[in-house]
Design a protein around this motif. Structure first.
Motif, PDB file in Angstrom:
ATOM      1  N   ASP A   1       1.411  -1.623  -0.278  1.00  0.00           N
ATOM      2  CA  ASP A   1       0.278  -0.019   0.067  1.00  0.00           C
ATOM      3  C   ASP A   1       1.236   0.695   0.031  1.00  0.00           C
ATOM      4  O   ASP A   1       0.996   1.907   0.692  1.00  0.00           O
ATOM      5  N   ALA A   2       1.318   1.536  -1.153  1.00  0.00           N
ATOM      6  CA  ALA A   2       2.643   2.734  -1.000  1.00  0.00           C
ATOM      7  C   ALA A   2       1.569   3.619  -2.672  1.00  0.00           C
ATOM      8  O   ALA A   2       0.967   2.586  -3.870  1.00  0.00           O
ATOM      9  N   ALA A   3       2.412   4.775  -2.759  1.00  0.00           N
ATOM     10  CA  ALA A   3       2.419   5.499  -3.863  1.00  0.00           C
ATOM     11  C   ALA A   3       3.200   5.282  -4.796  1.00  0.00           C
ATOM     12  O   ALA A   3       4.572   4.701  -4.381  1.00  0.00           O
ATOM     13  N   ARG A   4       3.566   5.191  -6.663  1.00  0.00           N
ATOM     14  CA  ARG A   4       4.303   4.955  -7.724  1.00  0.00           C
ATOM     15  C   ARG A   4       5.266   5.595  -7.141  1.00  0.00           C
ATOM     16  O   ARG A   4       5.608   6.684  -7.237  1.00  0.00           O
TER      17      ARG A   4
ATOM     18  N   ILE B   1       4.914  -1.075  -8.550  1.00  0.00           N
ATOM     19  CA  ILE B   1       4.606  -1.374  -7.326  1.00  0.00           C
ATOM     20  C   ILE B   1       4.575  -2.612  -6.282  1.00  0.00           C
ATOM     21  O   ILE B   1       4.546  -3.826  -6.847  1.00  0.00           O
ATOM     22  N   PRO B   2       6.247  -2.734  -5.402  1.00  0.00           N
ATOM     23  CA  PRO B   2       6.091  -4.443  -4.833  1.00  0.00           C
ATOM     24  C   PRO B   2       5.044  -4.593  -4.540  1.00  0.00           C
ATOM     25  O   PRO B   2       4.118  -4.585  -4.038  1.00  0.00           O
ATOM     26  N   SER B   3       5.405  -6.089  -5.047  1.00  0.00           N
ATOM     27  CA  SER B   3       4.219  -6.591  -4.609  1.00  0.00           C
ATOM     28  C   SER B   3       4.751  -8.078  -4.001  1.00  0.00           C
ATOM     29  O   SER B   3       5.868  -8.415  -4.156  1.00  0.00           O
TER      30      SER B   3
ATOM     31  N   LEU C   1       4.435  -2.638   7.815  1.00  0.00           N
ATOM     32  CA  LEU C   1       4.044  -2.377   5.698  1.00  0.00           C
ATOM     33  C   LEU C   1       2.370  -2.744   6.091  1.00  0.00           C
ATOM     34  O   LEU C   1       2.373  -4.028   6.798  1.00  0.00           O
ATOM     35  N   HIS C   2       1.693  -2.313   5.435  1.00  0.00           N
ATOM     36  CA  HIS C   2       0.747  -2.519   4.777  1.00  0.00           C
ATOM     37  C   HIS C   2       0.733  -3.111   3.368  1.00  0.00           C
ATOM     38  O   HIS C   2       0.935  -2.546   2.177  1.00  0.00           O
ATOM     39  N   PHE C   3      -0.659  -4.198   3.824  1.00  0.00           N
ATOM     40  CA  PHE C   3      -0.207  -4.628   1.366  1.00  0.00           C
ATOM     41  C   PHE C   3      -1.820  -5.043   1.917  1.00  0.00           C
ATOM     42  O   PHE C   3      -2.679  -5.179   2.772  1.00  0.00           O
TER      43      PHE C   3
END
Length: 138
Positions: free
Chosen positions: A42-45, A52-54, A131-133
């Motif tokens: 859950d982050a901006a590009r 965006i990381p996955s 960290l929020h995913f």
């Protein structure tokens, strides 16, 4: 008449108990660790990037990472709400210094995680930082 009312009340109580049990099971299943799913940070590009990381987590905790620039593998070990992440080898891709540093920082935070919690499609890992995913459910 009284016997029929007792049977009706007993039936309603049994139905309520079954519904509560099924609802609790559905909530519990929704709160399990998301093995077998892909999650996106859950982050901006980052400027100039579409990534965006996955994290793709296999059924046995094996992980495929796609970070800001690099990608690689790792392993999750989960016991209750405790989690340990061990990164594996990362592909050495050509990165800008900013993205390379962001990858390094994200791997460090993932490596420091000690616990997790899930609320619906949101998963939060905590340790030194949080960290929020978001689980990709489509």
């Amino acid at each position: 008449m009284i016997s029929m009312r007792r049977n009706l009340n007993g039936g309603i109580a049994a139905l309520a108990l079954v519904a509560a049990t099924l609802g609790a099971d559905a909530a519990r299943a929704q709160e399990e660790f998301p093995f077998g799913f892909v999650m996106t940070l859950d982050a901006a590009r980052m400027p100039g990037s579409k990534r965006i990381p996955s994290i793709e987590i296999g059924d046995h905790g094996e992980v495929v990472l796609e970070l800001w620039c690099k990608g690689g593998k790792g392993q999750f070990s989960v016991a209750g709400n405790t989690v340990i992440f061990v990164p594996g080898a990362m592909e050495n891709r050509t990165c800008t210094p900013e993205r390379a540093q962001a990858d390094k920082d994200l791997l460090a935070v993932l490596g420091d995680m000690t616990s997790w919690r899930r609320h619906g499609d949101e998963v939060t890992f905590t340790g030194g930082k949080s960290l929020h995913f978001v689980i990709n459910s489509n």
